[in-house]
Motif scaffolding. Structure first.
Motif, PDB file in Angstrom:
ATOM      1  N   PHE A   1       0.849  -1.188   0.000  1.00 31.03           N
ATOM      2  CA  PHE A   1       0.000   0.000   0.000  1.00 31.03           C
ATOM      3  C   PHE A   1       0.884   1.237   0.000  1.00 31.03           C
ATOM      4  O   PHE A   1       1.787   1.358   0.830  1.00 31.03           O
ATOM      5  CB  PHE A   1      -0.885   0.047   1.252  1.00 31.03           C
ATOM      6  CG  PHE A   1      -1.956  -0.984   1.275  1.00 31.03           C
ATOM      7  CD1 PHE A   1      -3.162  -0.769   0.618  1.00 31.03           C
ATOM      8  CD2 PHE A   1      -1.772  -2.172   1.958  1.00 31.03           C
ATOM      9  CE1 PHE A   1      -4.150  -1.726   0.639  1.00 31.03           C
ATOM     10  CE2 PHE A   1      -2.757  -3.134   1.988  1.00 31.03           C
ATOM     11  CZ  PHE A   1      -3.953  -2.912   1.327  1.00 31.03           C
ATOM     12  N   TRP A   2       0.616   2.145  -0.914  1.00 27.29           N
ATOM     13  CA  TRP A   2       1.254   3.454  -0.914  1.00 27.29           C
ATOM     14  C   TRP A   2       0.208   4.418  -0.378  1.00 27.29           C
ATOM     15  O   TRP A   2      -0.853   4.594  -0.970  1.00 27.29           O
ATOM     16  CB  TRP A   2       1.691   3.843  -2.317  1.00 27.29           C
ATOM     17  CG  TRP A   2       2.161   5.249  -2.440  1.00 27.29           C
ATOM     18  CD1 TRP A   2       1.534   6.269  -3.087  1.00 27.29           C
ATOM     19  CD2 TRP A   2       3.376   5.794  -1.925  1.00 27.29           C
ATOM     20  NE1 TRP A   2       2.266   7.402  -2.993  1.00 27.29           N
ATOM     21  CE2 TRP A   2       3.404   7.145  -2.284  1.00 27.29           C
ATOM     22  CE3 TRP A   2       4.427   5.274  -1.176  1.00 27.29           C
ATOM     23  CZ2 TRP A   2       4.457   7.988  -1.934  1.00 27.29           C
ATOM     24  CZ3 TRP A   2       5.464   6.109  -0.832  1.00 27.29           C
ATOM     25  CH2 TRP A   2       5.478   7.439  -1.207  1.00 27.29           C
ATOM     26  N   THR A   3       0.464   5.026   0.776  1.00 27.38           N
ATOM     27  CA  THR A   3      -0.515   5.891   1.424  1.00 27.38           C
ATOM     28  C   THR A   3      -0.489   7.306   0.878  1.00 27.38           C
ATOM     29  O   THR A   3      -1.326   8.126   1.236  1.00 27.38           O
ATOM     30  CB  THR A   3      -0.256   5.962   2.942  1.00 27.38           C
ATOM     31  OG1 THR A   3       1.002   6.598   3.160  1.00 27.38           O
ATOM     32  CG2 THR A   3      -0.281   4.585   3.566  1.00 27.38           C
ATOM     33  N   GLY A   4       0.444   7.607   0.031  1.00 26.87           N
ATOM     34  CA  GLY A   4       0.662   8.963  -0.447  1.00 26.87           C
ATOM     35  C   GLY A   4       1.890   9.555   0.223  1.00 26.87           C
ATOM     36  O   GLY A   4       2.442  10.533  -0.247  1.00 26.87           O
ATOM     37  N   GLU A   5       2.319   8.938   1.321  1.00 32.07           N
ATOM     38  CA  GLU A   5       3.506   9.404   2.041  1.00 32.07           C
ATOM     39  C   GLU A   5       4.461   8.276   2.403  1.00 32.07           C
ATOM     40  O   GLU A   5       5.644   8.505   2.574  1.00 32.07           O
ATOM     41  CB  GLU A   5       3.094  10.134   3.317  1.00 32.07           C
ATOM     42  CG  GLU A   5       2.344  11.408   3.047  1.00 32.07           C
ATOM     43  CD  GLU A   5       2.013  12.150   4.328  1.00 32.07           C
ATOM     44  OE1 GLU A   5       2.655  11.887   5.355  1.00 32.07           O
ATOM     45  OE2 GLU A   5       1.108  12.986   4.283  1.00 32.07           O
ATOM     46  N   SER A   6       3.955   7.053   2.544  1.00 31.57           N
ATOM     47  CA  SER A   6       4.819   5.935   2.937  1.00 31.57           C
ATOM     48  C   SER A   6       4.249   4.619   2.421  1.00 31.57           C
ATOM     49  O   SER A   6       3.087   4.540   2.040  1.00 31.57           O
ATOM     50  CB  SER A   6       4.972   5.884   4.459  1.00 31.57           C
ATOM     51  OG  SER A   6       3.714   5.630   5.057  1.00 31.57           O
ATOM     52  N   TRP A   7       5.100   3.590   2.445  1.00 27.21           N
ATOM     53  CA  TRP A   7       4.715   2.248   2.032  1.00 27.21           C
ATOM     54  C   TRP A   7       4.319   1.422   3.241  1.00 27.21           C
ATOM     55  O   TRP A   7       4.911   1.536   4.309  1.00 27.21           O
ATOM     56  CB  TRP A   7       5.861   1.549   1.314  1.00 27.21           C
ATOM     57  CG  TRP A   7       6.069   2.035  -0.076  1.00 27.21           C
ATOM     58  CD1 TRP A   7       7.005   2.923  -0.499  1.00 27.21           C
ATOM     59  CD2 TRP A   7       5.315   1.678  -1.226  1.00 27.21           C
ATOM     60  NE1 TRP A   7       6.884   3.134  -1.840  1.00 27.21           N
ATOM     61  CE2 TRP A   7       5.843   2.381  -2.316  1.00 27.21           C
ATOM     62  CE3 TRP A   7       4.228   0.834  -1.438  1.00 27.21           C
ATOM     63  CZ2 TRP A   7       5.338   2.254  -3.601  1.00 27.21           C
ATOM     64  CZ3 TRP A   7       3.730   0.711  -2.723  1.00 27.21           C
ATOM     65  CH2 TRP A   7       4.283   1.411  -3.782  1.00 27.21           C
TER      66      TRP A   7
END
Length: 156
Positions: A75-81
């Motif tokens: 999952f890429w949250t938009g800031e981290s994996w």
């Protein structure tokens, strides 16, 4: 904030890993045998080289499963994996690309501890476009995403 939108993508083991390992093992044995025949090596060097070859094969068999992620989701949250196992356990991760073949990505995934520092050994995962074609572009963007430049910095 990073420049790639949030995305979830299933990843799994590279299905050809056993075939490639077996092929490399056979090629190594063939090369070693051909070298021994052409070089007319002594019996002790012959046995020592086969012993070394066998130890290398056994070490690779022992090491390889520890370096491969089981199936799960990145999952890429938009800031981290975030790495999520099939049973729902989630853990932060750092993701980098080892090999990019356009429709296939071989990824290096380093799991993070609670404080955000890498721990344990790096593991590898295989992602392919056919798994989720509609999300492939977003996933590739996230993998190559870099932090945006901080606009508050003084320009020199």
């Amino acid at each position: 904030m990073h420049n790639a939108p949030p995305v979830a993508f299933p990843v799994g083991r590279f299905v050809w890993d056993h075939v490639i390992f077996f092929s490399l093992t056979v090629m190594g044995a063939t090369g070693l045998g051909m070298w021994q025949v052409q070089a007319s090596v002594s019996a002790s060097l012959c046995w020592a080289s086969w012993l070394f070859w066998g130890i290398c094969v056994l070490a690779a068999l022992w090491w390889s499963p520890r370096q491969t992620l089981s199936e799960g989701h990145l999952f890429w949250t938009g800031e981290s994996w975030v790495w999520q196992t099939p049973d729902g356990h989630q853990q932060g991760a750092e993701v980098s690309v080892c090999v990019d073949l356009n429709f296939f990505l071989w990824l290096c995934v380093q799991r993070l501890d609670e404080s955000g520092h890498p721990h344990g050994h790096a593991a590898y995962a295989w992602a392919q476009a056919l798994t989720m074609p509609s999300k492939w572009h977003g996933f590739r963007c996230a993998v190559y995403s870099r932090p945006k430049a901080d606009t508050d910095l003084v320009r020199l």
